[in-house]
Design a protein around this motif. Structure first.
Motif, short mmCIF file in Angstrom:
data_model
loop_
_atom_site.label_atom_id
_atom_site.label_comp_id
_atom_site.label_asym_id
_atom_site.label_seq_id
_atom_site.Cartn_x
_atom_site.Cartn_y
_atom_site.Cartn_z
N LYS A 132 1.24 -2.00 5.42
CA LYS A 132 2.63 -2.22 5.01
C LYS A 132 3.43 -2.73 6.20
CE LYS A 132 2.89 2.07 3.67
NZ LYS A 132 1.45 2.42 3.70
N SER A 186 -0.53 1.76 -5.80
CA SER A 186 -0.08 2.54 -4.65
C SER A 186 1.02 1.80 -3.89
CB SER A 186 -1.25 2.84 -3.72
OG SER A 186 -0.82 3.54 -2.58
N GLN A 189 4.28 1.97 -5.85
CA GLN A 189 4.87 3.31 -5.82
C GLN A 189 5.52 3.61 -4.48
OE1 GLN A 189 1.44 5.63 -6.90
NE2 GLN A 189 1.74 5.35 -9.10
N GLN A 190 5.18 2.84 -3.46
CA GLN A 190 5.78 3.04 -2.13
C GLN A 190 6.99 2.13 -1.91
OE1 GLN A 190 2.94 3.68 1.18
NE2 GLN A 190 1.33 3.71 -0.39
#
Length: 252
Positions: A132, A186, A189-190
């Motif tokens: 990220k 995932s 959701q972040q």
């Protein structure tokens, strides 16, 4: 350098014991004992092996080697021809999969972040392959698509893109090289604005639409070209080895 010393050097640098992988990392096929010239490439396909023979290489070093879980155990078909080429010409085959995705300096994912002007978030666990970061300069969803196409394909290939219900401007990005499409949930959701990887599955587009996240499939080969090339450069800088990177084009 002795063939097993080369394995030790790379294994140590990539911290291979920390990963639970789908194929063996390190020396997969043994060849001549002394290694001076290495051909590097993404996948140990027949074309790459033929190039290694042409260059009289002592070893081939790749990201995608052989002996994957669930693949046939028999040495038949194209596997037979590949193995015959290596054994006939006494060429070592080294392969590094997940360790070359997760490495904080030489890995595919950190290099993708640098290539795309993303400030990569610090990771606590090098085996976590969902990267990220934040774009140094925010881009529109279409501008980011164009950047992927330019950086990874020299503007010659269109990147698959889904931006339905997603932010028009991208600040936060998540990514995983290669076949990392199942990280999309995932990532969403972040709270990131976009997620890119190499491949796409049918379900991926529905997930992207329903979470409202920009999704890009930029090519498995294209997103994993930089790590093996960088590893070869690292070896040539630190050891007396001749490295030849061969890019066997693959649009997938």
């Amino acid at each position: 350098m002795h063939q097993f010393e080369l394995q030790r050097v790379i294994n140590n640098e990539l911290q291979v014991t920390r990963y639970h992988d789908y194929a063996p990392n390190g020396l997969q096929v043994q060849g001549r004992s002394e290694v001076k010239k290495i051909v590097t490439g993404v996948t140990a396909c027949q074309l790459l092996l033929d190039k290694a023979v042409e260059f009289n290489a002592d070893a081939v070093l790749v990201h995608h080697g052989y002996f994957w879980k669930n693949e046939p155990q028999t040495i038949t078909g194209i596997k037979y021809h590949r193995m015959k080429t290596l054994l006939k010409h006494d060429i070592n085959l080294y392969s590094y999969h997940l360790p070359l995705d997760g490495h904080p300096v030489l890995g595919n994912n950190v290099l993708l972040g640098q290539m795309l002007d993303i400030a990569v978030d610090k990771r606590e666990d090098i085996t976590d392959l969902l990267f990220k970061g934040t774009l140094h300069n925010p881009l529109t969803a279409l501008e980011f698509k164009q950047k992927l196409e330019q950086k990874l394909h020299n503007g010659q290939t269109s990147v698959l893109f889904c931006g339905d219900n997603a932010p028009a401007v991208i600040n936060r990005v998540a990514w995983c090289s290669g076949g990392g499409q199942d990280f999309i949930e995932s990532a969403a959701q972040q709270g990131v604005d976009a997620f890119f990887t190499g491949e796409v599955s049918e379900r991926t587009i529905h997930i992207a639409r329903e979470y409202g996240i920009n999704f890009y499939a930029a090519g498995h080969h294209a997103t994993e070209r930089c790590g093996i090339k960088k590893l070869g450069e690292w070896l040539s800088e630190h050891y007396e080895l001749e490295i030849i990177f061969v890019d066997i084009d693959n649009p997938a």
